[in-house]
Design an enzyme around this catalytic site. Structure first.
Site, PDB file in Angstrom:
ATOM      1  N   HIS A 134       9.334  -3.356   3.531  1.00  0.00           N
ATOM      2  CA  HIS A 134       8.867  -3.629   2.165  1.00  0.00           C
ATOM      3  C   HIS A 134      10.053  -3.982   1.256  1.00  0.00           C
ATOM      4  O   HIS A 134       9.970  -4.901   0.437  1.00  0.00           O
ATOM      5  CB  HIS A 134       8.184  -2.395   1.564  1.00  0.00           C
TER       6      HIS A 134
ATOM      7  N   GLN B 221      -2.926 -12.039   7.987  1.00  0.00           N
ATOM      8  CA  GLN B 221      -3.114 -11.766   6.548  1.00  0.00           C
ATOM      9  C   GLN B 221      -2.429 -12.854   5.721  1.00  0.00           C
ATOM     10  O   GLN B 221      -2.990 -13.384   4.758  1.00  0.00           O
ATOM     11  CB  GLN B 221      -2.534 -10.393   6.216  1.00  0.00           C
TER      12      GLN B 221
ATOM     13  N   GLU C 183       5.662 -11.493   7.549  1.00  0.00           N
ATOM     14  CA  GLU C 183       5.100 -12.150   8.738  1.00  0.00           C
ATOM     15  C   GLU C 183       4.563 -11.129   9.743  1.00  0.00           C
ATOM     16  O   GLU C 183       3.844 -11.480  10.658  1.00  0.00           O
ATOM     17  CB  GLU C 183       6.174 -13.031   9.392  1.00  0.00           C
TER      18      GLU C 183
ATOM     19  N   HIS D 128       9.002   1.304   3.387  1.00  0.00           N
ATOM     20  CA  HIS D 128      10.107   1.337   4.353  1.00  0.00           C
ATOM     21  C   HIS D 128      10.974   0.109   4.095  1.00  0.00           C
ATOM     22  O   HIS D 128      10.681  -0.693   3.193  1.00  0.00           O
ATOM     23  CB  HIS D 128       9.566   1.384   5.789  1.00  0.00           C
TER      24      HIS D 128
ATOM     25  N   MET E 160       0.842  -1.198   0.000  1.00  0.00           N
ATOM     26  CA  MET E 160       0.000   0.000   0.000  1.00  0.00           C
ATOM     27  C   MET E 160       0.881   1.255   0.000  1.00  0.00           C
ATOM     28  O   MET E 160       0.401   2.347   0.330  1.00  0.00           O
ATOM     29  CB  MET E 160      -0.941  -0.006   1.201  1.00  0.00           C
TER      30      MET E 160
ATOM     31  N   SER F  99       4.259   1.418   7.841  1.00  0.00           N
ATOM     32  CA  SER F  99       3.987   2.724   7.215  1.00  0.00           C
ATOM     33  C   SER F  99       3.319   3.658   8.217  1.00  0.00           C
ATOM     34  O   SER F  99       3.467   4.874   8.136  1.00  0.00           O
ATOM     35  CB  SER F  99       3.066   2.537   6.012  1.00  0.00           C
ATOM     36  N   ARG F 100       2.591   3.081   9.156  1.00  0.00           N
ATOM     37  CA  ARG F 100       1.863   3.906  10.135  1.00  0.00           C
ATOM     38  C   ARG F 100       2.804   4.539  11.160  1.00  0.00           C
ATOM     39  O   ARG F 100       2.409   5.495  11.828  1.00  0.00           O
ATOM     40  CB  ARG F 100       0.803   3.077  10.848  1.00  0.00           C
TER      41      ARG F 100
ATOM     42  N   ASP G 180       2.275  -9.146   9.201  1.00  0.00           N
ATOM     43  CA  ASP G 180       0.818  -9.265   9.056  1.00  0.00           C
ATOM     44  C   ASP G 180       0.487 -10.756   9.011  1.00  0.00           C
ATOM     45  O   ASP G 180       0.096 -11.303   7.978  1.00  0.00           O
ATOM     46  CB  ASP G 180       0.366  -8.543   7.783  1.00  0.00           C
TER      47      ASP G 180
HETATM   48  P1  AMP Z   1       1.495  -2.948   3.426  1.00  0.00           P
HETATM   49  O1  AMP Z   1       2.047  -1.885   2.528  1.00  0.00           O
HETATM   50  O2  AMP Z   1       1.416  -2.547   4.861  1.00  0.00           O
HETATM   51  O3  AMP Z   1       0.239  -3.568   2.901  1.00  0.00           O
HETATM   52  O4  AMP Z   1       2.585  -4.102   3.405  1.00  0.00           O
HETATM   53  C1  AMP Z   1       2.975  -4.712   2.211  1.00  0.00           C
HETATM   54  C2  AMP Z   1       3.745  -5.965   2.522  1.00  0.00           C
HETATM   55  O5  AMP Z   1       4.902  -5.630   3.306  1.00  0.00           O
HETATM   56  C3  AMP Z   1       2.927  -6.950   3.371  1.00  0.00           C
HETATM   57  O6  AMP Z   1       3.184  -8.270   2.910  1.00  0.00           O
HETATM   58  C4  AMP Z   1       3.467  -6.732   4.761  1.00  0.00           C
HETATM   59  O7  AMP Z   1       3.336  -7.851   5.598  1.00  0.00           O
HETATM   60  C5  AMP Z   1       4.934  -6.427   4.466  1.00  0.00           C
HETATM   61  N1  AMP Z   1       5.531  -5.710   5.583  1.00  0.00           N
HETATM   62  C6  AMP Z   1       5.036  -4.618   6.208  1.00  0.00           C
HETATM   63  N2  AMP Z   1       5.823  -4.270   7.237  1.00  0.00           N
HETATM   64  C7  AMP Z   1       6.835  -5.169   7.273  1.00  0.00           C
HETATM   65  C8  AMP Z   1       7.968  -5.363   8.121  1.00  0.00           C
HETATM   66  N3  AMP Z   1       8.212  -4.564   9.154  1.00  0.00           N
HETATM   67  N4  AMP Z   1       8.797  -6.391   7.860  1.00  0.00           N
HETATM   68  C9  AMP Z   1       8.546  -7.229   6.807  1.00  0.00           C
HETATM   69  N5  AMP Z   1       7.502  -7.111   5.979  1.00  0.00           N
HETATM   70  C10 AMP Z   1       6.654  -6.101   6.212  1.00  0.00           C
END
Ligand code: AMP
Length: 284
Positions: free
Chosen positions: A39, A155, A150, A36, A32, A188-189, A152
């Site tokens: 990702h 998810q 992991e 960081h 999304m 991201s938050r 999430d």
């Molecule tokens: P999001 O943009 O939050 O939907 O995350 C996109 C992907 O990045 C998802 O598969 C998340 O689980 C993964 N992700 C988010 N934060 C982390 C993190 N701190 N470490 C590893 N993967 C992450």
């Protein structure tokens, strides 16, 4: 090769048909945005295992059960594109909502207990929205492998079930949670946290790591209570849930012997910002 940008399904399909002519394997990282290092770790893993890597950036409206959260979700597209390019990502798909939801349709996914506990309970409709968009993206991209964090964890379990139920020919690769130096799971938050909220949020992971250390001394129920009390002590944090479950079924654990592994999962508000984290307490 510079990062290829696709904002329409037509342009994405043209590029994909060229890629597929070369028999290339495609590693796909859906996001999304507001990227960081967490990702980027997924992009790096995908690069190791595939000849072509593509990401998507789409703040998916159907997975937000709270419209404020959707409105405030950080959007940093130019920087995201720089980060993807630097990490060697080949292409990024950044569609608008009308491309992905021409008919405004909603999903219909429900995997029983997995969908009704924890995030499923506190964010009604969330996983429905996640699976709706992931299925649309998988149908479009038809990746060889897709990479999920992991962080999430629930998810990830939903996506594995989706692929199984829909018999999709994609390998789901899970990647470990990247943490900031103080232990806070990258998210991201996090960039929405004010300094005092950030300081309070550091306790989320320290409580989880503390639980892992205390595991030998307490039953799962006692350890949950210990962890909840530790979080409640921190001013500025408001815990939504902290639970220990079997990571393969999401059923609560009465005794450690009830399952080969145990995972603690939590959702905590730091100010207005809702953060999630988890830690495997045994196994792996
Ligand atoms: P999001 O943009 O939050 O939907 O995350 C996109 C992907 O990045 C998802 O598969 C998340 O689980 C993964 N992700 C988010 N934060 C982390 C993190 N701190 N470490 C590893 N993967 C992450």
């Amino acid at each position: 090769m510079p990062l290829q940008l696709h904002t329409t399904i037509v342009s994405l399909n043209n590029w994909l048909s060229q890629v597929k002519k070369r028999d290339a394997s495609i590693g796909f990282v859906p996001t999304m945005g507001a990227l960081h290092e967490g990702h980027i770790s997924l992009i790096r893993q995908a690069k190791k295992e595939n000849s072509v890597v593509m990401a998507s950036i789409f703040v998916n409206p159907t997975q937000f059960n709270n419209s404020e959260d959707f409105l405030h979700y950080p959007r940093t597209e130019a920087k995201d594109r720089d980060m993807l390019s630097e990490a060697g990502c080949d292409a990024v798909f950044i569609p608008d909502v009308s491309q992905m939801y021409p008919d405004n349709e909603k999903g219909h996914w429900n995997f029983g207990l997995l969908s009704s506990v924890l995030e499923g309970y506190y964010r009604p409709g969330h996983f429905d929205g996640v699976l709706t968009i992931v299925k649309k993206l998988f149908d479009l991209v038809r990746p060889t492998r897709a990479y999920f964090g992991e962080k999430d964890f629930q998810q990830l379990a939903h996506i594995r079930r989706l692929v199984q139920v829909e018999k999709m020919a994609v390998e789901i690769v899970s990647c470990p949670t990247l943490r900031e130096p103080g232990g806070l799971a990258m998210s991201s938050r996090n960039r929405r946290l004010k300094p005092a909220e950030y300081a309070a949020a550091l306790h989320i992971s320290s409580v989880l790591f503390g639980m892992k250390k205390m595991k030998e001394e307490l039953s799962p129920a006692e350890l949950e209570i210990w962890g909840r009390k530790e979080l409640e002590k921190i001013s500025g944090l408001r815990m939504e849930y902290l639970e220990i479950v079997d990571p393969s079924t999401f059923a609560p654990l009465a005794e450690w012997e009830d399952a080969p592994n145990a995972i603690a999962l939590t959702a905590v508000y730091a100010g207005e910002v809702r953060l999630i984290d988890n830690l495997m307490l045994s196994g792996y």
